[in-house]
Design an enzyme around this catalytic site. Structure first.
Site, mmCIF file in Angstrom:
data_model
loop_
_atom_site.group_PDB
_atom_site.id
_atom_site.type_symbol
_atom_site.label_atom_id
_atom_site.label_comp_id
_atom_site.label_asym_id
_atom_site.label_seq_id
_atom_site.Cartn_x
_atom_site.Cartn_y
_atom_site.Cartn_z
ATOM 1 N N GLU A 109 -7.283 0.535 -4.608
ATOM 2 C CA GLU A 109 -7.291 0.441 -3.147
ATOM 3 C C GLU A 109 -8.636 -0.031 -2.574
ATOM 4 O O GLU A 109 -8.658 -0.889 -1.681
ATOM 5 C CB GLU A 109 -6.883 1.791 -2.549
ATOM 6 C CG GLU A 109 -5.397 2.102 -2.785
ATOM 7 C CD GLU A 109 -5.042 3.549 -2.517
ATOM 8 O OE1 GLU A 109 -5.949 4.318 -2.090
ATOM 9 O OE2 GLU A 109 -3.873 3.929 -2.718
ATOM 10 N N LYS B 73 3.007 11.205 -3.149
ATOM 11 C CA LYS B 73 1.967 10.543 -3.943
ATOM 12 C C LYS B 73 1.032 11.565 -4.587
ATOM 13 O O LYS B 73 0.490 11.323 -5.664
ATOM 14 C CB LYS B 73 1.180 9.591 -3.043
ATOM 15 C CG LYS B 73 0.092 8.793 -3.745
ATOM 16 C CD LYS B 73 -0.537 7.810 -2.774
ATOM 17 C CE LYS B 73 -1.674 7.020 -3.405
ATOM 18 N NZ LYS B 73 -2.237 6.027 -2.468
ATOM 19 N N ASP C 135 -12.885 5.183 1.140
ATOM 20 C CA ASP C 135 -11.440 5.202 1.357
ATOM 21 C C ASP C 135 -10.936 6.640 1.382
ATOM 22 O O ASP C 135 -10.765 7.279 0.339
ATOM 23 C CB ASP C 135 -10.751 4.406 0.246
ATOM 24 C CG ASP C 135 -9.242 4.293 0.453
ATOM 25 O OD1 ASP C 135 -8.726 4.898 1.406
ATOM 26 O OD2 ASP C 135 -8.593 3.598 -0.343
ATOM 27 N N ASP D 15 0.875 -1.169 0.000
ATOM 28 C CA ASP D 15 0.000 0.000 0.000
ATOM 29 C C ASP D 15 0.916 1.223 0.000
ATOM 30 O O ASP D 15 1.464 1.595 1.035
ATOM 31 C CB ASP D 15 -0.901 -0.016 1.241
ATOM 32 C CG ASP D 15 -1.777 1.236 1.347
ATOM 33 O OD1 ASP D 15 -1.767 2.048 0.407
ATOM 34 O OD2 ASP D 15 -2.469 1.384 2.379
#
Length: 634
Positions: free
Chosen positions: A192, A87, A214, A25
């Protein structure tokens, strides 16, 4: 007597035959690595017992690279060389980073605004891909040490790396590039929310329709999945690739600045070091307020001034109310796309550390009228699901045990005449997917075709995002409409797109693998979907107008060519009447009224009926010239 070797269900009977694979992850705030050991997905820890690796990289004066907790501890002291939340910059260009005031990094300007974003550090220019690669190297080393991959237990075959469902092609490709730089073999990029569903579906054997909410450090995704006997079908997905826990930190940061301004008559902009210090204190306050009624924020700035303020839980809720509400808009859209009611949702799974905030949990509970599921640690559930998928992909369990059906987040198509979008693969199509459609030439003698690949939900190319362009050359010269060019779109399981075009008669072919150097901005993604719903009527009219103009141009061209070849077959008066209608149609084609243009096309068609009949008779006479009845076969 020989010993009987037994094994866990679905596992190899010989331990030495167990293939090593990991799930990663790669998060905005924290990253994790997990694997399957003795049939159970497990998050791997470092030598200090930490499962979470802060996604922070520091470039040291001696040329070394520090990743994780040690780097995070130095964010305030060395902000320009300590990069966090990389990210958020993946697959983006400098022009995509609109609000840079609170980001304490030295971005590098470029003459080409579409170039991959770069940051200036003491180690030189670094791209988000390189920074992410340093994080992945650390996780890879942790996995190899934990699994004994470097000590005789076998080679680490690869990794499943998770990405936000709403990552576009550029962001997904940047993630794969980072893994390649880290020396990892990417078995698959996994969305994800789907990874979270894998962990919940297999570990708890539940079935039904679930919402995966999420909210991570930098991105928000919502997916609706149907779980049935090991089959995970994504019904719809939506999200915001620039919304996450970092934004909640920023709200607290701005609140602190307001407090400083209120208490000072000579406030001056903060430097990089103070900015990072206050952002760190804001994050700590946010985490503290998860379980406490108030947070004390105390620190000393570089100019010697002391900051000592108290933020209550209620104030935090008020500060971030709009951010929480902002997550519900994509949630409603996903529900609408899946054509579901709230009563049909069996459960809501919370993923991401930001979902620990009480106001987020409460908002989800109020909307869905049920308590969200928190059986698994929201920080770890994505990595666990990725590990389960990696274990299956390397062959440690039967492929029949697990089937993942992800979807495309946005529609894919190409440009046609008039600047129109011909949608080839609609959004929410199950992956992997391949679709083909035949096209033809617009003009006589056309020997090449330019193909522009676009992504988005609008009817006009100008309102969508261009992904790539390529040309197909060598088309045989024919009359307009005679050639047959088959264009094929293929999206693999990672969500990466390739497009090919093939002329059917000759077999000549051209193709492109869509690998842009930068990605969609959040504003562009939001605009694409909002516009597709809010401007449907405008799009419809625009498409009708474009099609009417294309049709008018085609008939004007065809009639003009026919008159130049066979105008002698009709009287000068008849020819002049047709030419008048051509001039009228040419004039009204410049207007914005599709109905009037279509009426002009009809009038020109009517004016040429007699001419068309004369041409046909002449063609028949020419074909039969010199033949007797016995030679004519009906």
């Amino acid at each position: 007597m020989a010993l009987l070797q037994i094994s866990e269900p679905g596992q190899s009977a010989a331990p030495h035959q167990h293939k090593l694979a990991i799930g990663i992850d790669l998060g905005t705030t924290n990253s994790l690595v997990a694997t399957v050991i003795s049939g159970m997905a497990t998050v791997l820890q470092d030598e200090h017992g930490h499962a979470l690796l802060p996604s922070v990289v520091r470039y040291m004066p001696d040329g070394s690279v520090v990743v994780g907790h040690e780097a995070q501890a130095q964010q305030s002291h060395d902000p320009a060389n300590t990069i966090a939340s990389a990210k958020r910059f993946m697959g983006r260009s400098l022009k995509d980073i609109v609000d840079r005031a609170h980001i304490p990094y030295s971005f590098v300007d470029s003459a080409d605004s579409s170039k991959l974003l770069q940051l200036q550090t003491r180690a030189g220019l670094k791209t988000p891909v390189e920074i992410s690669a340093d994080i992945l190297k650390n996780l890879k080393a942790r996995a190899e040490k934990s699994l004994g991959a470097d000590g005789g237990r076998g080679e680490l075959l690869g990794a499943v790396i998770t990405v936000p469902a709403y990552f576009d092609d550029a962001q997904r490709q940047a993630t794969k590039d980072a893994a390649r730089l880290a020396g990892l073999n990417v078995l698959r990029l996994l969305n994800e929310p789907t990874a979270a569903a894998v962990a919940y579906g297999l570990d708890h054997a539940v079935e039904g329709t679930f919402v995966i909410y999420d909210l991570g450090g930098g991105t928000f995704d919502v997916s609706i999945l149907k779980l049935t006997k090991g089959v995970f079908e994504v019904l719809a997905t939506n999200g915001d690739s620039a919304l996450g826990g970092d934004d909640f930190d920023h709200r607290i940061y701005c609140w602190i600045l307001d407090k400083i301004r209120d208490g000072s008559n000579t406030f001056s902009p903060l430097g990089e070091q103070d900015t990072r210090l206050l952002l760190t204190k804001a994050r700590q306050a946010k985490e503290w307020l998860t379980d406490n009624h108030e947070a004390q924020i105390v620190c000393r700035l570089s100019n010697g001034s002391l900051i000592d303020v108290t933020l209550s839980a209620q104030q935090f809720v008020e500060l971030t109310q709009q951010l929480v509400l902002k997550t519900l808009t994509p949630t409603r859209k996903a529900m609408r796309d899946a054509n579901l009611t709230l009563d049909e949702i069996k459960g809501v799974v919370l993923v991401g550390g930001a979902t620990r905030m009480p106001q987020v949990k409460q908002a989800i509970e109020d909307y869905f009228k049920q308590t969200p599921l928190t059986n698994l640690d929201p920080d770890k559930v994505v990595a666990l699901g990725a590990a389960i998928q990696a274990n299956a992909l390397v062959g440690n369990r039967s492929d029949n045990d697990l089937l993942l059906l992800d979807v495309t987040p946005l529609s894919l198509g190409l440009e046609t005449m008039g600047g129109l979008v011909e949608r080839i693969i609609p959004r929410n199509s199950t992956l992997p997917v391949a679709r083909a459609q035949d096209f033809t030439t617009y003009k006589d003698g056309q020997t090449a075709m330019s193909i522009q690949v676009v992504q988005g939900e609008r009817e006009l190319v100008a309102d969508c995002r261009s992904l790539a362009r390529f040309e197909l050359r060598g088309i045989p010269a024919m009359v307009a409409g005679a050639a047959r060019i088959r264009v094929t779109f293929q999206v693999d399981a990672d969500g990466l797109l390739s497009v090919s075009a093939r002329e059917q008669a000759t077999g000549i072919e051209a193709h492109v693998v869509v690998k842009p150097s930068y990605g969609l901005t959040e504003d562009e993604i939001t605009h694409m979907l909002k516009s597709s719903f809010g401007s449907a009527e405008v799009d419809k009219k625009a498409r009708m107008l474009a099609e009417a103009r294309v049709n008018a141009g085609a008939i004007i061209s065809a009639v003009t060519i026919a008159l130049s070849h066979d105008g002698n077959l009709i009287t000068s008066e008849e020819k002049q009447a047709i030419e008048v209608e051509i001039e009228i149609l040419q004039a009204i084609s410049q207007t914005d009224d599709a109905v009037v243009i279509n009426q002009g096309v009809d009038k020109l068609n009517h004016a040429t009926e007699a001419f068309a009949a004369v041409r046909m008779n002449a063609s028949v006479s020419l074909a039969l010239n010199g033949k007797n009845l016995d030679e004519i076969k009906l």
